[in-house]
Motif scaffolding. Structure first.
Motif, PDB file in Angstrom:
ATOM      1  N   SER A 185       0.853  -1.189   0.000  1.00 26.68           N
ATOM      2  CA  SER A 185       0.000   0.000   0.000  1.00 26.68           C
ATOM      3  C   SER A 185       0.888   1.238   0.000  1.00 26.68           C
ATOM      4  O   SER A 185       2.083   1.172   0.285  1.00 26.68           O
ATOM      5  CB  SER A 185      -0.915   0.010   1.228  1.00 26.68           C
ATOM      6  OG  SER A 185      -0.157   0.224   2.415  1.00 26.68           O
ATOM      7  N   SER A 186       0.294   2.381  -0.322  1.00 27.20           N
ATOM      8  CA  SER A 186       1.021   3.650  -0.290  1.00 27.20           C
ATOM      9  C   SER A 186       0.961   4.288   1.088  1.00 27.20           C
ATOM     10  O   SER A 186       1.531   5.367   1.301  1.00 27.20           O
ATOM     11  CB  SER A 186       0.454   4.609  -1.336  1.00 27.20           C
ATOM     12  OG  SER A 186      -0.939   4.804  -1.122  1.00 27.20           O
ATOM     13  N   HIS A 189      -4.106   4.549   2.901  1.00 28.67           N
ATOM     14  CA  HIS A 189      -5.150   4.581   1.876  1.00 28.67           C
ATOM     15  C   HIS A 189      -6.310   5.432   2.384  1.00 28.67           C
ATOM     16  O   HIS A 189      -6.099   6.570   2.769  1.00 28.67           O
ATOM     17  CB  HIS A 189      -5.550   3.168   1.442  1.00 28.67           C
ATOM     18  CG  HIS A 189      -4.506   2.551   0.539  1.00 28.67           C
ATOM     19  ND1 HIS A 189      -4.636   1.305  -0.043  1.00 28.67           N
ATOM     20  CD2 HIS A 189      -3.305   3.018   0.114  1.00 28.67           C
ATOM     21  CE1 HIS A 189      -3.582   1.033  -0.782  1.00 28.67           C
ATOM     22  NE2 HIS A 189      -2.752   2.064  -0.698  1.00 28.67           N
ATOM     23  N   MET A 228      -3.293   3.880  -3.558  1.00 30.26           N
ATOM     24  CA  MET A 228      -2.806   3.243  -4.788  1.00 30.26           C
ATOM     25  C   MET A 228      -4.000   2.747  -5.607  1.00 30.26           C
ATOM     26  O   MET A 228      -4.955   2.210  -5.052  1.00 30.26           O
ATOM     27  CB  MET A 228      -1.908   2.063  -4.445  1.00 30.26           C
ATOM     28  CG  MET A 228      -0.551   2.446  -3.876  1.00 30.26           C
ATOM     29  SD  MET A 228       0.601   2.986  -5.159  1.00 30.26           S
ATOM     30  CE  MET A 228       0.918   1.447  -6.006  1.00 30.26           C
ATOM     31  N   TYR A 230      -4.729  -0.005  -8.184  1.00 31.06           N
ATOM     32  CA  TYR A 230      -4.071  -1.231  -8.644  1.00 31.06           C
ATOM     33  C   TYR A 230      -4.688  -1.838  -9.900  1.00 31.06           C
ATOM     34  O   TYR A 230      -4.144  -2.796 -10.444  1.00 31.06           O
ATOM     35  CB  TYR A 230      -4.138  -2.304  -7.540  1.00 31.06           C
ATOM     36  CG  TYR A 230      -3.459  -1.959  -6.250  1.00 31.06           C
ATOM     37  CD1 TYR A 230      -2.084  -2.058  -6.111  1.00 31.06           C
ATOM     38  CD2 TYR A 230      -4.207  -1.559  -5.140  1.00 31.06           C
ATOM     39  CE1 TYR A 230      -1.463  -1.768  -4.912  1.00 31.06           C
ATOM     40  CE2 TYR A 230      -3.591  -1.264  -3.941  1.00 31.06           C
ATOM     41  CZ  TYR A 230      -2.223  -1.364  -3.815  1.00 31.06           C
ATOM     42  OH  TYR A 230      -1.609  -1.071  -2.630  1.00 31.06           O
ATOM     43  N   ILE A 326       5.606  -1.506  -8.816  1.00 29.32           N
ATOM     44  CA  ILE A 326       4.788  -1.930  -7.688  1.00 29.32           C
ATOM     45  C   ILE A 326       5.608  -2.846  -6.783  1.00 29.32           C
ATOM     46  O   ILE A 326       6.095  -3.892  -7.224  1.00 29.32           O
ATOM     47  CB  ILE A 326       3.519  -2.687  -8.150  1.00 29.32           C
ATOM     48  CG1 ILE A 326       2.677  -1.796  -9.059  1.00 29.32           C
ATOM     49  CG2 ILE A 326       2.709  -3.158  -6.944  1.00 29.32           C
ATOM     50  CD1 ILE A 326       2.106  -0.580  -8.388  1.00 29.32           C
TER      51      ILE A 326
END
Length: 351
Positions: A185-186, A189, A228, A230, A326
């Motif tokens: 994850s960034s 979230h 993110m 995806y 990623i």
């Protein structure tokens, strides 16, 4: 009721029209060949004749918002990133069944239409749609004076996608021995912000502009990190390697969401030793005095998506994801479930 009378109670039609003009270029950037017409109609139009190429097309749909993260955006007066959160929450719920997102519609409710702010919000939604390969087909901006303050707003949306009937992913495909391909994850979230805001802003009273050494930036910048998106990466993965199921890690944490796509006779065993969560997760837990089980039931702990696939897919899958920027890793395995076990369990210790 005349326009001037409407304006007297706080609804500015001219501001709404200006907001539409400002957002047109952002929306145009998301246009797919199937989109019919432009912005401003009563309904968005999408040419469905492309579905004739499918043997048995199944439509998938998802509706969501971004929760109380909008309070951070409002407090910082930064509105061009919250759209990524909205799009991520929408399209990545679709892609877990193998569906390609086709289009997104959005809804913005605000106390007062400020055209530049609305356009900024939509610019983020449009940018997220470009990343997902989905058209921003339409939306609605509603002014609610008396219900919301002038600087308050909320965003929500819906998306529609399509998948072949015999290519739908899910628990029916999962087998013992499958591996858990985890995608980083960034950050937080857009889940758990009610807890995060309570712990950091209300209880500890840490200012959003405070520089946090562990983050290398301010608290506000960390909390506003976009989700993110995806979808495109996951679709590329499905087309390249064998995939059995996916789990989008949102509200409820890693184990709870992963358990939703595991058959009743199997369990996904996640090894904490395979990754190190970003500092924000331990920061929230330490400041709030939150136990590990509680924090893991609320936040994603650094994992935004889990791909369940045969072991033979791990090496080529990692190579593909890493080539796209990623961060991903082999995070565990699916085995036979013991009596009383949930669908997914975490074990081991983070490095």
């Amino acid at each position: 009721m005349s326009q001037s009378a409407y304006a007297q109670v706080g609804v500015d039609i001219q501001a709404g029209e200006r907001a539409v003009e400002l957002m047109k270029a952002h929306v145009a950037a998301t246009k797919r060949p199937e989109v019919v017409g432009g912005l401003g109609g009563f309904a968005g139009l999408f040419d469905a004749s492309a579905l004739k190429t499918y043997r048995q097309p199944i439509l998938a749909t998802s509706t969501d918002g971004v929760g109380t993260k909008v309070a951070i955006a409002s407090a910082m007066d930064i509105h061009d990133t919250i759209g990524f959160d909205l799009v991520g929450m929408l399209v990545d719920d679709l892609v877990v069944v193998g569906a390609e997102p086709l289009f997104v519609t959005d809804y913005i409710a605000c106390g007062k239409v400020k055209p530049e702010r609305i356009a900024s919000i939509v610019s983020g939604i449009a940018a997220g749609c470009v990343q997902a390969g989905a058209a921003l087909l339409g939306g609605e901006t509603a002014e609610h004076p008396g219900l919301l303050g002038e600087d308050e707003y909320d965003v929500a949306g819906a998306t529609t996608g399509v998948v072949e009937s015999d290519e739908i992913l899910g628990s029916h495909r999962v087998r013992a021995g499958d591996r858990l391909l985890c995608l980083a994850s960034s950050g937080l979230h857009s889940n758990g912000y009610s807890l995060v805001r309570h712990v950091l802003l209300e209880k500890a009273k840490i200012p959003l502009e405070a520089h946090i050494e562990d983050f290398g930036r301010t608290l506000g910048e960390e909390l506003l990190t976009p989700t993110m998106v995806y979808a495109k990466h996951c679709l590329d993965l499905i087309r390249t390697v064998e995939v059995h199921a996916m789990s989008h890690i949102t509200g409820g944490g890693l184990a709870n969401n992963l358990g939703r796509v595991i058959p009743e006779n199997l369990v996904a065993r996640i090894d904490r030793a395979t990754w190190t969560p970003a500092p924000v997760f331990s920061f929230v837990a330490d400041v709030g005095g939150i136990s590990q089980p509680d924090i893991e039931e609320t936040l994603n702990m650094g994992v935004g998506m889990v791909i369940i696939c045969p072991e033979s897919s791990i090496e080529p899958g990692l190579a593909l994801l890493n080539s796209q920027g990623i961060a991903a890793w082999d995070g565990g395995v699916v085995t036979t479930r013991n009596s009383g076990e949930p669908g997914a369990v975490l074990s081991g210790i983070h490095p």
